[in-house]
Write a protein that holds these residues in place. Structure first.
Motif, short mmCIF file in Angstrom:
data_model
loop_
_atom_site.label_atom_id
_atom_site.label_comp_id
_atom_site.label_asym_id
_atom_site.label_seq_id
_atom_site.Cartn_x
_atom_site.Cartn_y
_atom_site.Cartn_z
N ALA A 19 -29.19 20.59 55.84
CA ALA A 19 -28.19 21.64 55.69
C ALA A 19 -28.73 22.81 54.87
O ALA A 19 -28.46 23.98 55.19
CB ALA A 19 -26.94 21.07 55.02
N ARG A 20 -29.49 22.50 53.86
CA ARG A 20 -30.09 23.57 53.04
C ARG A 20 -31.09 24.38 53.86
O ARG A 20 -31.11 25.62 53.79
CB ARG A 20 -30.77 22.97 51.82
N GLY A 21 -31.90 23.70 54.67
CA GLY A 21 -32.84 24.41 55.54
C GLY A 21 -32.14 25.26 56.57
O GLY A 21 -32.57 26.38 56.87
N LEU A 22 -31.04 24.74 57.12
CA LEU A 22 -30.28 25.52 58.09
C LEU A 22 -29.68 26.76 57.44
O LEU A 22 -29.67 27.85 58.02
CB LEU A 22 -29.17 24.66 58.69
N GLY A 23 -29.19 26.63 56.21
CA GLY A 23 -28.66 27.78 55.49
C GLY A 23 -29.71 28.85 55.26
O GLY A 23 -29.45 30.04 55.42
N ARG A 24 -30.91 28.43 54.93
CA ARG A 24 -32.01 29.39 54.74
C ARG A 24 -32.35 30.09 56.05
O ARG A 24 -32.59 31.29 56.09
CB ARG A 24 -33.24 28.68 54.21
N GLU A 25 -32.39 29.33 57.12
CA GLU A 25 -32.71 29.91 58.43
C GLU A 25 -31.63 30.91 58.87
O GLU A 25 -31.94 31.97 59.40
CB GLU A 25 -32.83 28.79 59.47
N LEU A 26 -30.38 30.58 58.63
CA LEU A 26 -29.30 31.50 58.97
C LEU A 26 -29.39 32.79 58.16
O LEU A 26 -29.17 33.89 58.69
CB LEU A 26 -27.94 30.84 58.75
N GLU A 27 -29.69 32.67 56.89
CA GLU A 27 -29.81 33.86 56.04
C GLU A 27 -30.98 34.73 56.50
O GLU A 27 -30.87 35.96 56.55
CB GLU A 27 -29.98 33.46 54.58
#
Length: 64
Positions: free
Chosen positions: A29-37
């Motif tokens: 989830a943290r990696g996905l948040g970084r990718e979205l940002e």
């Protein structure tokens, strides 16, 4: 009495497995948040340009 010890050990093993899975989900989830940002930052200039063009077309269509 041995069955009680086995059930306690299996309970701890189960909790360990759940903890590991929860940690992996957290990292995902943290990696996905970084990718979205990162994607949001890359698309922002293009989005502004597109909005500017759409506003220009709306203003031209309103003048007719």
């Amino acid at each position: 009495m041995a069955w009680a010890m086995v059930s306690v050990v299996l309970g701890f093993v189960g909790l360990g497995a759940l903890s590991y899975a929860a940690f992996r989900v957290f990292l995902g989830a943290r990696g996905l948040g970084r990718e979205l940002e990162r994607t949001r930052r890359r698309l922002e200039p293009r989005q502004r340009e597109l909005r500017r063009r759409v506003d220009g077309l709306r203003s031209r269509a309103g003048n007719r």
